[in-house]
Design a protein around this motif. Structure first.
Motif, PDB file in Angstrom:
ATOM      1  N   ASN A 120       1.724  23.876  53.902  1.00  0.00           N
ATOM      2  CA  ASN A 120       0.791  23.757  52.786  1.00  0.00           C
ATOM      3  C   ASN A 120      -0.591  24.214  53.253  1.00  0.00           C
ATOM      4  N   LYS A 148      -1.583  18.700  56.631  1.00  0.00           N
ATOM      5  CA  LYS A 148      -0.621  19.795  56.537  1.00  0.00           C
ATOM      6  C   LYS A 148       0.734  19.466  57.155  1.00  0.00           C
ATOM      7  N   ARG A 163       4.569  19.043  52.677  1.00  0.00           N
ATOM      8  CA  ARG A 163       4.391  20.045  51.618  1.00  0.00           C
ATOM      9  C   ARG A 163       3.914  19.371  50.345  1.00  0.00           C
TER      10      ARG A 163
END
Length: 72
Positions: free
Chosen positions: A2, A44, A47
């Motif tokens: 992400n 991160k 997701r």
């Protein structure tokens, strides 16, 4: 992966909002998210779906495109 996690954190901190407060806003919008999950998104390690991105943009009161501004 992400890409928007760090932007979420930057925007959230920029408006002096804690993770707990952002989670509360997301919950009010209908997304059942925990502070731990938000922390994983911001770092991160988790997701984030399209629908979840929409919830975050609404909770932060920003245009969805700001979340994807990778130069911020």
């Amino acid at each position: 992966m992400n890409l928007i996690g760090p932007n979420i954190r930057t925007i959230r901190k920029g408006i002096n909002l804690s993770q707990k407060e952002l989670v509360a806003r997301c919950n009010l919008l209908g997304w059942d998210i925990s502070r731990g999950t938000l922390a994983k998104i911001e770092s991160k390690t988790r997701r984030i779906s399209d629908k979840e991105v929409l919830y975050v943009s609404q909770a932060l009161k920003v245009d969805i495109n700001e979340l994807f501004d990778i130069d911020s």
